[in-house]
Design a protein around this motif. Structure first.
Motif, short mmCIF file in Angstrom:
data_model
loop_
_atom_site.label_atom_id
_atom_site.label_comp_id
_atom_site.label_asym_id
_atom_site.label_seq_id
_atom_site.Cartn_x
_atom_site.Cartn_y
_atom_site.Cartn_z
N GLY A 20 69.01 -16.20 -42.25
CA GLY A 20 68.49 -15.38 -43.50
C GLY A 20 69.76 -14.95 -44.75
N ARG A 23 71.97 -11.54 -47.45
CA ARG A 23 73.32 -10.65 -47.68
C ARG A 23 74.53 -11.56 -48.03
NH1 ARG A 23 72.44 -5.76 -44.17
NH2 ARG A 23 70.97 -6.31 -42.83
N ASP A 52 66.23 -18.78 -45.36
CA ASP A 52 65.13 -17.92 -45.80
C ASP A 52 65.87 -17.10 -47.02
OD1 ASP A 52 62.71 -16.25 -45.52
OD2 ASP A 52 64.17 -14.70 -45.50
N LYS A 85 60.56 -16.17 -51.44
CA LYS A 85 59.47 -15.09 -51.56
C LYS A 85 59.29 -14.66 -52.82
CE LYS A 85 61.06 -13.52 -47.44
NZ LYS A 85 62.67 -13.45 -47.42
N HIS A 128 56.01 -11.72 -50.59
CA HIS A 128 57.08 -10.51 -49.88
C HIS A 128 56.21 -9.52 -49.22
CE1 HIS A 128 61.44 -9.74 -50.21
NE2 HIS A 128 60.85 -9.35 -49.06
N CYS A 210 65.08 -8.65 -39.29
CA CYS A 210 65.97 -7.86 -38.66
C CYS A 210 65.91 -7.79 -37.42
CB CYS A 210 65.81 -6.19 -39.26
SG CYS A 210 66.14 -6.21 -40.91
N PRO A 211 66.02 -8.96 -36.67
CA PRO A 211 66.02 -9.20 -35.19
C PRO A 211 66.71 -8.37 -34.29
CG PRO A 211 66.99 -11.33 -36.17
CD PRO A 211 66.62 -10.24 -37.29
N LEU A 212 67.85 -7.88 -34.82
CA LEU A 212 68.99 -6.95 -34.23
C LEU A 212 68.53 -5.64 -34.35
CD1 LEU A 212 72.17 -9.12 -34.87
CD2 LEU A 212 70.47 -9.79 -33.36
N GLY A 213 67.53 -5.20 -34.87
CA GLY A 213 67.22 -3.64 -35.08
C GLY A 213 67.13 -3.11 -33.75
N TYR A 217 71.90 -2.13 -35.03
CA TYR A 217 71.65 -0.95 -36.11
C TYR A 217 70.33 -0.38 -35.62
CZ TYR A 217 69.44 -4.88 -37.94
OH TYR A 217 68.68 -5.92 -38.35
N ILE A 266 68.41 -14.89 -38.72
CA ILE A 266 69.78 -14.52 -38.44
C ILE A 266 70.37 -13.91 -39.62
CG2 ILE A 266 71.77 -14.83 -37.51
CD1 ILE A 266 69.40 -14.92 -35.33
N GLY A 267 70.82 -12.71 -39.91
CA GLY A 267 71.20 -12.24 -41.22
C GLY A 267 72.61 -11.94 -41.24
N SER A 268 73.49 -12.20 -40.19
CA SER A 268 74.86 -11.91 -40.00
C SER A 268 75.58 -12.90 -41.09
CB SER A 268 75.36 -12.32 -38.64
OG SER A 268 76.87 -12.00 -38.69
N ARG A 273 79.52 -14.38 -35.17
CA ARG A 273 78.13 -13.73 -34.62
C ARG A 273 77.11 -15.09 -35.07
NH1 ARG A 273 78.93 -8.00 -37.29
NH2 ARG A 273 80.24 -7.08 -35.72
N1 LIG Z 1 60.47 -10.39 -45.26
C1 LIG Z 1 61.12 -9.07 -45.54
O1 LIG Z 1 60.63 -8.13 -45.97
C2 LIG Z 1 62.53 -9.00 -45.10
C3 LIG Z 1 63.19 -7.79 -44.75
C4 LIG Z 1 64.56 -7.87 -44.51
C5 LIG Z 1 65.21 -9.00 -44.38
N2 LIG Z 1 64.55 -10.22 -44.27
C6 LIG Z 1 65.17 -11.80 -43.98
O2 LIG Z 1 65.71 -11.38 -42.79
C7 LIG Z 1 67.08 -11.89 -42.54
C8 LIG Z 1 67.56 -10.92 -41.49
O3 LIG Z 1 67.70 -9.69 -41.64
P1 LIG Z 1 68.92 -8.98 -41.17
O4 LIG Z 1 70.08 -9.45 -42.19
O5 LIG Z 1 68.77 -7.32 -41.46
O6 LIG Z 1 69.00 -9.32 -39.80
P2 LIG Z 1 70.08 -9.17 -38.50
O7 LIG Z 1 70.80 -10.40 -38.19
O8 LIG Z 1 69.17 -8.25 -37.52
O9 LIG Z 1 71.29 -7.98 -39.14
C9 LIG Z 1 72.32 -8.41 -39.87
C10 LIG Z 1 73.21 -7.30 -39.75
O10 LIG Z 1 73.65 -6.83 -38.67
C11 LIG Z 1 75.05 -6.92 -38.71
N3 LIG Z 1 75.50 -6.93 -37.40
C12 LIG Z 1 75.15 -8.25 -36.57
N4 LIG Z 1 75.69 -8.02 -35.59
C13 LIG Z 1 76.21 -6.76 -35.44
C14 LIG Z 1 76.95 -6.02 -34.41
N5 LIG Z 1 77.19 -6.54 -33.29
N6 LIG Z 1 77.54 -4.80 -34.61
C15 LIG Z 1 77.18 -4.36 -35.91
N7 LIG Z 1 76.65 -4.89 -36.97
C16 LIG Z 1 76.27 -6.17 -36.61
C17 LIG Z 1 75.52 -7.86 -39.74
O11 LIG Z 1 76.74 -7.57 -40.11
P3 LIG Z 1 77.77 -9.05 -40.37
O12 LIG Z 1 77.38 -9.74 -41.48
O13 LIG Z 1 79.22 -8.24 -40.44
O14 LIG Z 1 77.93 -9.82 -39.06
C18 LIG Z 1 74.64 -7.74 -40.73
O15 LIG Z 1 74.68 -6.67 -41.61
C19 LIG Z 1 67.47 -11.52 -43.94
O16 LIG Z 1 68.82 -12.24 -44.34
C20 LIG Z 1 66.18 -12.07 -44.70
O17 LIG Z 1 66.30 -13.50 -45.07
C21 LIG Z 1 63.27 -10.28 -44.78
#
Ligand SMILES: NC(=O)c1ccc[n+]([C@@H]2O[C@H](COP(=O)([O-])OP(=O)(O)OC[C@H]3O[C@@H](n4cnc5c(N)ncnc54)[C@H](OP(=O)(O)O)[C@@H]3O)[C@@H](O)[C@H]2O)c1
Length: 302
Positions: A20, A23, A52, A85, A128, A210-213, A217, A266-268, A273
């Protein structure tokens, strides 16, 4: 170019994980962009080829950085599968943010995404968010025009309810290929709100944002109680110790274990990571592990 039918031939199904790009441009500074370029290189080296995007990520800067990545690394177009999107208009001057699924907005956004990404077609275009003023026939004719022009190969949606998908699908001459929703250990609603079963029934790929929600976080749509939070933390840590991995890898293993073949995005932007996320694919996760997480989150089953 004809719209590709879903099924095993769909390029969207070539991978279990998506990278993803929300960021990668950060605050748009040179430093942030360098960090984002490194993240893309790490994702590519780790084997990601599905990416994505959205027109609104850093107001287009994420798409532009990705276009630069493809150009400077000489990556052939057919080696990557790119989703973007459209449909959200960010606040501007006195105008508050709004959703827009008008034909002109969809067509103009695709033109701009293609320019930013330096490509001549998108593998997939998602609406979106569901537009309260959505007219399915308008979206269908815009999608058809984009397919006929060879500018978009497949179409999907994001954050829709099953009913909204049925409404749109009924107007389309081809099946929707993907649905992108928040889905993680805290926000498990897709299991029960009809989203997951609908995706399986219609062969739509379910992508989890946000699979790591709930682990790295708080989930965006969290309503978790203190008790459930503690139970979930404990169980995730227990499984991470059992498998000798990071708690975030347990989040991914849990999503990947479902027979719907959910694709976590994956959004890291951290190279280590990003690599760890790929290793989650090798965890020999079991039905028993999966249910332990489910009951930690939801309480004992009836
Ligand atoms: N369709 C929609 O409405 C929608 C909405 C949101 C997102 N998305 C898509 O989904 C993708 C993924 O979303 P996401 O970026 O939120 O996903 P994520 O992979 O769940 O979260 C990534 C975030 O978590 C942090 N992180 C990862 N591991 C961590 C840890 N162990 N401790 C603390 N922080 C950690 C990352 O920081 P670091 O970068 O420092 O690792 C980054 O800021 C996006 O890039 C986008 O393409 C779509």
């Amino acid at each position: 170019m004809p719209v590709q039918q879903i099924g095993t031939q769909s390029p969207l199904q070539r991978s279990r994980l998506i990278y993803g790009c929300m960021r990668i441009a950060g605050d748009g500074s040179q430093n942030a962009q360098r960090h984002g370029m490194l993240a893309l290189e790490s994702a590519w080296d780790a084997g990601f080829h599905l990416f994505d995007h959205a027109d609104i990520y850093s107001s287009g800067a994420c798409e532009r950085l990705f276009g630069e990545f493809l150009r400077t690394h000489d990556i052939p177009r057919k080696e990557v599968v790119i989703t973007s999107k459209c449909g959200i208009r960010l606040p501007q001057n006195e105008q508050p943010g709004l959703y827009d699924s008008s034909s002109s907005h969809i067509l103009n956004t695709v033109e701009s995404s293609l320019r930013n990404l330096r490509i001549d077609y998108l593998d997939c275009l998602l609406i979106h968010r569901p537009d309260y003023l959505m007219d399915p026939k308008t979206i269908a004719s815009a999608f058809k025009a984009l397919a006929d022009a060879g500018k978009v190969r497949q179409f999907g949606v994001s954050n829709f309810t099953p009913d909204q998908i049925e409404l749109l699908q009924a107007a389309l001459p081809f099946p929707l290929a993907a649905h992108q929703v928040e889905f993680n250990l805290d926000h498990m609603n897709p299991l029960d709100d009809g989203v997951l079963t609908q995706a399986m029934r219609h062969g739509m790929i379910l992508q989890s944002w946000c699979p790591l929600g709930g682990v790295a976080y708080p989930a965006w749509h969290s309503n978790i109680s203190e008790d459930a939070r503690e139970r979930l933390d404990r169980e995730v840590k227990r499984q991470a110790t059992q498998y000798g991995c990071e708690p975030t890898q347990i989040s991914l293993a849990w999503l990947l274990h479902h027979p719907a073949r959910i694709q976590p995005i994956i959004g890291s932007t951290n190279p280590e990571r990003i690599q760890q996320s790929v290793q989650a694919l090798t965890i020999p996760y079991t039905r028993e592990d999966w249910y332990r997480i489910l009951t930690a989150r939801k309480g004992p089953l009836p």
